[in-house]
Write a protein that holds these residues in place. Sequence first.
Motif, PDB file in Angstrom:
ATOM      1  N   HIS A  85      29.820  83.393 103.422  1.00 16.49           N
ATOM      2  CA  HIS A  85      31.131  83.931 103.780  1.00 16.49           C
ATOM      3  C   HIS A  85      31.100  84.805 105.036  1.00 16.49           C
ATOM      4  O   HIS A  85      32.069  85.504 105.335  1.00 16.49           O
ATOM      5  CB  HIS A  85      31.700  84.728 102.595  1.00 16.49           C
ATOM      6  N   THR A  86      29.979  84.773 105.771  1.00 14.07           N
ATOM      7  CA  THR A  86      29.844  85.522 107.032  1.00 14.07           C
ATOM      8  C   THR A  86      30.190  86.995 106.843  1.00 14.07           C
ATOM      9  O   THR A  86      30.909  87.597 107.639  1.00 14.07           O
ATOM     10  CB  THR A  86      30.713  84.887 108.148  1.00 14.07           C
ATOM     11  N   ASP A  87      29.663  87.568 105.773  1.00 17.07           N
ATOM     12  CA  ASP A  87      29.810  89.003 105.513  1.00 17.07           C
ATOM     13  C   ASP A  87      28.635  89.700 106.196  1.00 17.07           C
ATOM     14  O   ASP A  87      27.600  89.967 105.582  1.00 17.07           O
ATOM     15  CB  ASP A  87      29.807  89.249 104.001  1.00 17.07           C
TER      16      ASP A  87
ATOM     17  N   ALA B 194      29.143  74.041 106.764  1.00 17.58           N
ATOM     18  CA  ALA B 194      28.388  72.883 106.279  1.00 17.58           C
ATOM     19  C   ALA B 194      28.513  72.732 104.768  1.00 17.58           C
ATOM     20  O   ALA B 194      28.499  71.608 104.246  1.00 17.58           O
ATOM     21  CB  ALA B 194      26.918  73.009 106.678  1.00 17.58           C
ATOM     22  N   VAL B 195      28.656  73.853 104.066  1.00 16.29           N
ATOM     23  CA  VAL B 195      28.862  73.791 102.613  1.00 16.29           C
ATOM     24  C   VAL B 195      30.204  73.153 102.299  1.00 16.29           C
ATOM     25  O   VAL B 195      30.323  72.303 101.406  1.00 16.29           O
ATOM     26  CB  VAL B 195      28.771  75.206 101.990  1.00 16.29           C
ATOM     27  N   LYS B 196      31.240  73.551 103.036  1.00 18.94           N
ATOM     28  CA  LYS B 196      32.564  72.952 102.846  1.00 18.94           C
ATOM     29  C   LYS B 196      32.513  71.450 103.131  1.00 18.94           C
ATOM     30  O   LYS B 196      33.164  70.642 102.456  1.00 18.94           O
ATOM     31  CB  LYS B 196      33.590  73.623 103.768  1.00 18.94           C
TER      32      LYS B 196
ATOM     33  N   TYR C 275      37.772  73.266 105.845  1.00 18.76           N
ATOM     34  CA  TYR C 275      36.835  73.114 106.962  1.00 18.76           C
ATOM     35  C   TYR C 275      37.586  73.133 108.289  1.00 18.76           C
ATOM     36  O   TYR C 275      37.223  73.865 109.220  1.00 18.76           O
ATOM     37  CB  TYR C 275      36.077  71.795 106.799  1.00 18.76           C
ATOM     38  N   LEU C 276      38.637  72.348 108.384  1.00 24.70           N
ATOM     39  CA  LEU C 276      39.382  72.257 109.637  1.00 24.70           C
ATOM     40  C   LEU C 276      40.087  73.569 109.970  1.00 24.70           C
ATOM     41  O   LEU C 276      40.142  73.986 111.128  1.00 24.70           O
ATOM     42  CB  LEU C 276      40.405  71.120 109.566  1.00 24.70           C
TER      43      LEU C 276
END
Length: 254
Positions: A28-30, A64-66, A75-76
Amino acid sequence: MIKFIEDNPSWKSQKLLKLLQLGHAYIHTDLKTIEELSEQVEMNYLTRPSLLERRVYSYIQGLAVKLEIKEYDDYLRAITPLLVDVLRLTLENTVFPDLDRYLVEVMKETEKGTPIYRGLQWNQSLIEADKNGKISKTWERYYGKHFNYSHYVSSSHLLKLVQDYVKDPKILKLAAQMRHIEKYARNIVAHELVYVDDEWLKHRLTIDAKEVHQQIINMVNAAGLRDPQQWKGLTDIQAAIEKELENNHTKMSK
């Protein structure tokens, strides 16, 4: 997994909990949590790149997980902030090493008077003071005499700077491809409820989801992010989780 450990405390270890929290933060880019936990689990290399680079490395592995679970709509929608960061890095690594000085963080108060971060805007006073500067010339070329500095920094702004000043034809082609993906796929998904699959993507873009992701990877590489250790950050976290689970299982078996 954390719920499973709560229900089965014999599996529990502090390292495992920290690794699971780190994995969640990474997907989650935390960045704050990543910074707090990576050293505690001997993965401090995750904090080695610049803040902007760390954000891109983490963000794209979360994407990449999505992709893997075919959440193509989410993703988009996530492409635009990534594109802004990647174009910033592209400009910093080519023609604008001091690009950050032309950006300002905007803080605005809520209805209750609490100041919150709202986004990045262009530094009007600095750009206009440099009448012969590259940025002001680009604004005039595309927007006329009166660029709207109240707008937040967008991929469209950055792409125009890339097109005007970056000489590498490979980068120019990749940047144009990314803008094409954003314009013809991401934007409609962001504003309309649509079902997205590979057939829909091929109709809109002539490429499927894996090809979209590869183009993003190519653009990120061209922006200078090629550290193989950073690219396997999430894989390393996963491997460390599995190893800790194995260690805990061994202890319980004795």
